[in-house]
Design an enzyme around this catalytic site. Structure first.
Site, mmCIF file in Angstrom:
data_model
loop_
_atom_site.group_PDB
_atom_site.id
_atom_site.type_symbol
_atom_site.label_atom_id
_atom_site.label_comp_id
_atom_site.label_asym_id
_atom_site.label_seq_id
_atom_site.Cartn_x
_atom_site.Cartn_y
_atom_site.Cartn_z
ATOM 1 N N SER A 1 -0.513 -12.883 -4.863
ATOM 2 C CA SER A 1 -1.715 -11.889 -4.857
ATOM 3 C C SER A 1 -2.925 -12.508 -5.619
ATOM 4 C CB SER A 1 -1.244 -10.432 -5.880
ATOM 5 O OG SER A 1 -2.366 -9.815 -5.808
ATOM 6 N N ARG A 2 -4.090 -11.909 -5.052
ATOM 7 C CA ARG A 2 -5.175 -12.430 -5.300
ATOM 8 C C ARG A 2 -5.951 -11.342 -6.212
ATOM 9 N NH1 ARG A 2 -8.389 -16.431 -1.303
ATOM 10 N NH2 ARG A 2 -9.453 -17.252 -3.455
ATOM 11 N N SER A 3 -5.510 -10.383 -6.429
ATOM 12 C CA SER A 3 -6.069 -9.020 -6.976
ATOM 13 C C SER A 3 -6.412 -9.523 -8.348
ATOM 14 C CB SER A 3 -5.196 -7.913 -6.963
ATOM 15 O OG SER A 3 -4.827 -7.458 -5.571
ATOM 16 N N LYS B 1 4.574 1.323 -2.133
ATOM 17 C CA LYS B 1 3.381 2.541 -1.820
ATOM 18 C C LYS B 1 3.951 3.773 -1.528
ATOM 19 C CE LYS B 1 0.055 -1.022 0.017
ATOM 20 N NZ LYS B 1 -0.596 -1.382 1.165
ATOM 21 N N ASP C 1 -6.471 1.594 1.059
ATOM 22 C CA ASP C 1 -6.477 0.722 2.516
ATOM 23 C C ASP C 1 -7.128 1.297 3.541
ATOM 24 O OD1 ASP C 1 -4.810 -1.165 1.180
ATOM 25 O OD2 ASP C 1 -3.020 -0.271 1.747
ATOM 26 N N ALA D 1 5.222 -1.150 11.559
ATOM 27 C CA ALA D 1 5.445 0.400 11.175
ATOM 28 C C ALA D 1 5.544 0.782 10.027
ATOM 29 C CB ALA D 1 6.398 0.693 12.037
ATOM 30 N N GLY D 2 4.962 0.069 8.792
ATOM 31 C CA GLY D 2 5.092 0.311 7.661
ATOM 32 C C GLY D 2 3.889 1.067 7.222
ATOM 33 N N ARG E 1 9.440 -3.667 15.820
ATOM 34 C CA ARG E 1 10.930 -4.248 15.917
ATOM 35 C C ARG E 1 11.962 -3.040 16.221
ATOM 36 N NH1 ARG E 1 9.349 -8.385 12.320
ATOM 37 N NH2 ARG E 1 9.382 -10.508 13.432
ATOM 38 N N GLY F 1 -7.184 -10.529 6.807
ATOM 39 C CA GLY F 1 -7.480 -9.572 5.813
ATOM 40 C C GLY F 1 -8.032 -9.987 4.604
#
Length: 271
Positions: free
Chosen positions: A16-18, A66, A101, A125-126, A149, A231
């Site tokens: 993570s670059r957060s 999440k 998001d 599909a998440g 999938r 992204g």
């Protein structure tokens, strides 16, 4: 007690670059806040959240937390309610749950000159796929083709699509394709797709927006014949919205000197 502690939680989290982004932002804003990362999985999330004291201001949540954060929130914003996903918890008077998001996708695409779309294809599909669906609906999309999938897992996405006024279908990755304006890949970074799957997706897929950014180019972006967007823009803009929430509780209200803050964050991404 001053609420000065923040962190990003998820599993995996080492990539993570957060922390770099938020650290640069708080320095630019003159805030003495600490932002760290912590590996927390779905099983440990509840106990980890309950262990935080009043020195904690908020959390950023990434995969796979999440949905758990959504359940933990006492109140949620509209995007969190629509998607069933919370990527930001404001811990004072709450926790209050937000989804940045959706706005991060809209902002990132707008920055790249994409302000409206008619037809889209979503890969995955998440929780991020649900955010992408809401984002493109707000950009005017009318038709969506979801690829997963296990299509049964995406049934909830199609229910959301109907609520948003979109038409479309859920299919496996290797089903025949029709042309779309935009393809949004919400697959985890490093996901490898079979050649037989990639081949039809790259044809008539429009612009590729891949939420993955490490490694870049992604497997899909390396094969994409046209324009592809990483992204990193989404990472930046959803973080800007998180910082607004941590600062004053409203992701749409611009901060004083925000341009200076955003430039400091961009510099981190360039390094």
């Amino acid at each position: 007690m001053t609420r000065s502690h923040l962190a990003v939680w998820g599993d995996p989290i080492a990539h993570s670059r957060s922390p770099q982004l938020h650290g640069a932002a708080y320095r630019a804003l003159g805030l003495d806040w600490e932002y760290t990362r912590r590996r927390v999985d779905e099983v440990a999330f509840g106990d980890a959240l309950a262990s935080l004291d009043d020195s904690w201001r908020g959390l950023s949540l990434t995969m796979p937390l999440k949905e758990q954060a959504h359940r933990a929130a006492v109140v949620r914003d509209r995007h969190a309610d629509l998607t069933g996903a919370v990527n930001t918890l404001l811990l004072a008077d709450g926790p209050q749950g937000f989804n940045t998001d959706v706005g991060g996708i809209v902002d990132a695409l707008g920055e790249d000159g994409i302000a409206d779309v008619e037809s889209i294809r979503i890969l995955g599909a998440g929780a991020t796929a649900a955010s992408a669906l809401v984002a493109v609906a707000e950009m005017g999309a009318r038709r969506v083709d979801v690829r997963a999938r296990r299509p049964r897992r995406a049934e909830g996405l199609m229910g959301l699509a109907v609520r948003l006024g979109l038409t479309g279908s859920v299919q496996t990755f290797d089903a025949p394709v029709e042309p779309v304006d935009l393809t949004i890949a919400t697959l985890p970074g490093g996901t490898s797709l079979d050649e037989a799957v990639v081949e039809p997706l790259v044809e008539d897929g429009g612009v590729l927006f891949d939420v993955a950014y490490a490694p870049w180019p992604s497997v899909l972006a390396a094969r994409w014949p046209g324009r592809s967007i990483s992204g990193l823009g989404m990472l930046l803009h959803q973080a800007v919205r998180q910082i607004r929430i941590f600062h004053h509780g409203d992701q749409d209200r611009v901060l004083p000197d925000e341009e200076i803050m955003v430039e400091a964050m961009r510099e981190v991404l360039r390094s």
